[in-house]
Design an enzyme around this catalytic site. Structure first.
Site, PDB file in Angstrom:
ATOM      1  CE  LYS A 127      29.923  61.004  12.217  1.00  0.00           C
ATOM      2  NZ  LYS A 127      29.179  62.098  12.861  1.00  0.00           N
TER       3      LYS A 127
ATOM      4  CG  HIS B 133      14.380  40.934 -33.362  1.00  0.00           C
ATOM      5  ND1 HIS B 133      14.874  40.126 -32.353  1.00  0.00           N
ATOM      6  CD2 HIS B 133      14.418  40.187 -34.488  1.00  0.00           C
ATOM      7  CE1 HIS B 133      15.215  38.949 -32.864  1.00  0.00           C
ATOM      8  NE2 HIS B 133      14.937  38.955 -34.141  1.00  0.00           N
TER       9      HIS B 133
END
Length: 549
Positions: free
Chosen positions: A141, A311
Site C-alpha cells: 500500500k 486436429h
C-alpha cells in the site's frame, strides 16, 4: 529512474529461504540493517549476517507458538508511514517507530500443504499465514516509500538495481513490486477460501449459495463442486477468479514461434492436466489439446469405446466387446488421417490392442490403465507418448478468451436419451437404426461445426467437419467413406444443427442413408421432413443442438 528511495532497514521473514543468504549479504554490503524473525534470523546468523530480532524492535516477545510476532505498531507503522507527511513523522517520533524501507516476505506454504495427499484440516489451518500477508499489504500500500519482495526470483534484479543506484530503488520498481505483492496475497487468499469451501457442511453451502453467485465465489476449477447437489455448479457467477499454477514450460505453442506452458488447477485432480506420462517425450501444446478432445469423446460412452483424434476432430470412433474390435472399427473410418493421431481408450489397454496401435505412427495413446505387456510394447516406440489418467479435472463451465475479455458458458454436457427423440418422418426407425443414430449423435457433439457423421451402430463411417456449409460437410464425409470402401447404404447420419434446406436430405439419399438424426428447429423443417418421406428415410429430432467452434 525517478524518485529513488534509499534502502536503510529491511525486514526479512521467509518460509522459503531459497537464495536468502545471498540476498541478505548483498543488502548488508550496501549498508542495509537487517531485521528478521525466528527461523530466518537463525539461518542468517548462522551464515554470519548480523540480524536484529523483530521482538527487539517491538519490545514484545513472539507468543502463541509464533502466531503473534509482527502484528505490532512498530512494524506496521514503520511500513505504512508516509515519509513526507509531517503528522506521520510526528507519530513515528512519539511512538519510537523507525522506518522500514524494504520487506522480503513469502508466506507459509499453504498451497503445498493442501496439495499433499491426506492432509488434515488442522494442519492446513496452521499453514494459513496471518502476519505475512498483513506486512505484504502494508508495504505494498505504501509502495511510494517501501519496497516489497515476495519471490526469490526477484532478488537478482533488485540487487542489480541497488548496486547500480547507491543502495536505492526507483519508484517504478517499487510500484511493480507492489503489484506483484497484491497478486500474491489475492492468490493466497483464494487458495485458502477454495480449500475451506470443500470442507463446509451441506447446511453451510446452502446458506452461502446465494452469495456465491453475487460475489463470484463459485470456484469452477474445483471438481468437488460438481458433486454437491445443493450447489448448482453450472451457475455463472458475476465475477470469477481462477487459480492455476504453471507445472511445465512447453517446447512451443500451436506453432514454433509461439511460447506456451501448462497450467494446472490447484484444486482439481485427474483429467488431461493431471495425466501420468508413462513413456515418451514431453507433450506439446497441440498434443494436450487433441488429448483433451479424445478423452472427452470416449468418456461420453458407457460402452467400451475407442476414438482416434486428428486436429481435435475424430477421424474415427468405434465401440465393441473388446478394445481390439473397437480400435479396428475406429481405424477403418479413415486410416490415412489416423497417421500421427491421438488414440483414446475408455478401458484398460492390453497387449492385443497395444500391438495394433504401434502398427502406425501415433503421437499419443491415453487410457485409464495398461497391463504390463501392453506397456512394455508401447514403450518400445521412442516417440509415442503414453498417458494414464483418471476421470476428474472437468469443470461445469467452459471459458473462451477474446480480446479484452472472456466468454463463459455452461459446458455442453447435455445427453439425449431415446425417450426424448421425436420421430417426424412417416418411416419409423427400427431399434437398430435408433441405436446407430444415438451413436452418431454422441460422436457428432465432438466434431467441429458444421458437423456431419455417417455411422452404423458400432462405428463411424465418414466424418465431415468444419465446413462453411452443411452440404459440403456431408459430401466430404461420404467421400471419405467411399475412399475406404465403407458401405454407406443403410447407414445413418447425425447433424449437429438443423438442416436449413432439404438439399442435405436429398444429398444423403444419394448414398442410401436410412436414418437421420438432427436437432430440428429450422423454419424449413417441413421441407426436410417431406424430403425424408419422399426418399423413405427415417428422421428424428433431438431438440438439442451441438455446435462446436
Amino acid at each position: 529512474m525517478s524518485e529513488l528511495r534509499k534502502i536503510r532497514r529491511a525486514l526479512i521473514s521467509l518460509s522459503d529461504k531459497t537464495d536468502a543468504i545471498e540476498f541478505a549479504s548483498a543488502l548488508v554490503s550496501q549498508g542495509v540493517h537487517i531485521i528478521s524473525t525466528g527461523g530466518t534470523a537463525a539461518a542468517l546468523r548462522e551464515a554470519g549476517i548480523a540480524v536484529t530480532e523483530v521482538s527487539d524492535v517491538t519490545g514484545s516477545p513472539e507468543i502463541m507458538d509464533g502466531r503473534v510476532k509482527t502484528l505490532h505498531p512498530r512494524i506496521h507503522g514503520a511500513l505504512l508511514a508516509l515519509r513526507d507527511d509531517p503528522g506521520h513523522l510526528a507519530a513515528m517520533t512519539e511512538h519510537g517507530i523507525v522506518p522500514i524501507d524494504m520487506i522480503a516476505v513469502n508466506l507459509y506454504p499453504f498451497e503445498n500443504t493442501v496439495a499433499r495427499e491426506g492432509v488434515e484440516l488442522s494442519e492446513a489451518v496452521e499453514n494459513i499465514d496471518i502476519g505475512g500477508p498483513a506486512m505484504i499489504r502494508s508495504a505494498a500500500k505504501n509502495w511510494r516509500d517501501v519496497a516489497v519482495v515476495t519471490d526469490h526470483r526477484l532478488y537478482a534484479g533488485i540487487i542489480e538495481e541497488i548496486n547500480a543506484s547507491d543502495g536505492s530503488l526507483s519508484l517504478e520498481t517499487r510500484k511493480r513490486l507492489a503489484t506483484l505483492a497484491f497478486s500474491r496475497t489475492a492468490a493466497y487468499d483464494l487458495a485458502i477460501s477454495s480449500y475451506l469451501t470443500r470442507h463446509l457442511s451441506e447446511a453451510d453451502l446452502d446458506f452461502l449459495a446465494p452469495l456465491n453467485r453475487l460475489q463470484g465465489l463459485v470456484f469452477i476449477e474445483s471438481e468437488d463442486r460438481k458433486t454437491d447437489d445443493h450447489v448448482d455448479p453450472t451457475e455463472i457467477p458475476d465475477s470469477i477468479t481462477l487459480e492455476y499454477s504453471k507445472t511445465a514450460d512447453l517446447r512451443y505453442g500451436e506453432n514454433p514461434h509461439q511460447k506456451a506452458a501448462l497450467f494446472k488447477s490447484r484444486f482439481a485432480s485427474g483429467g488431461i492436466a493431471g495425466a501420468e506420462k508413462l513413456h515418451g517425450k514431453e507433450m506439446s501444446f497441440n498434443n494436450y489439446v487433441d488429448a483433451q478432445a479424445a478423452w472427452e469423446l470416449v468418456s461420453e460412452f458407457d460402452e467400451l469405446a475407442v476414438a482416434i483424434i486428428k486436429h481435435t476432430n475424430p477421424s474415427g470412433v468405434g465401440i465393441g466387446d473388446s478394445n481390439e474390435s473397437a480400435y479396428r472399427r475406429a481405424l477403418s473410418t479413415d486410416p490415412v488421417s489416423a497417421f500421427g493421431g491421438i488414440v483414446a481408450f475408455n478401458r484398460s489397454v492390453s497387449l492385443a490392442e497395444a500391438a495394433l496401435v504401434t502398427e502406425i505412427f501415433t503421437e499419443v495413446v491415453l487410457a485409464p490403465n495398461y497391463d504390463a505387456a501392453a506397456l512394455e510394447l508401447l514403450r518400445a516406440k521412442k516417440n509415442l507418448r503414453v498417458l494414464r489418467l483418471t476421470a476428474g479435472g472437468d469443470t461445469a463451465l467452459a471459458l473462451k478468451q477474446i480480446s479484452g475479455g472472456m466468454l463463459i458458458q455452461q459446458k455442453d454436457a447435455r445427453v439425449v436419451t431415446p425417450d426424448e427423440l421425436k420421430v417426424v418422418s412417416l418411416k419409423q426407425p427400427s431399434d437398430k437404426e435408433l441405436e446407430a443414430m444415438l451413436f452418431a449423435w454422441k460422436v457428432c457433439k465432438y466434431v467441429k461445426s458444421n458437423a456431419i457423421v455417417f455411422a452404423n451402430g458400432l462405428q463411424t463411417i465418414g466424418v465431415g467437419a468444419g465446413q462453411m456449409n452443411r452440404v459440403e460437410s456431408l459430401r466430404i464425409a461420404a467421400m471419405r467413406a467411399q475412399r475406404f470402401e465403407l458401405p454407406l447404404a443403410g447407414s445413418v447420419i447425425a447433424s449437429d444443427a438443423f438442416f436449413p434446406f432439404r438439399d442435405n436430405v436429398d444429398e444423403a439419399a444419394k448414398f442410401g442413408v436410412s436414418g437421420i438424426i438432427q436437432p430440428g428447429g429450422s423454419i424449413k423443417d417441413d421441407e426436410s421432413i417431406a424430403a425424408a418421406d419422399e426418399h423413405g428415410i427415417a428422421m428424428v429430432f433431438t431438440g438439442v443442438r451441438h455446435f462446436s467452434h
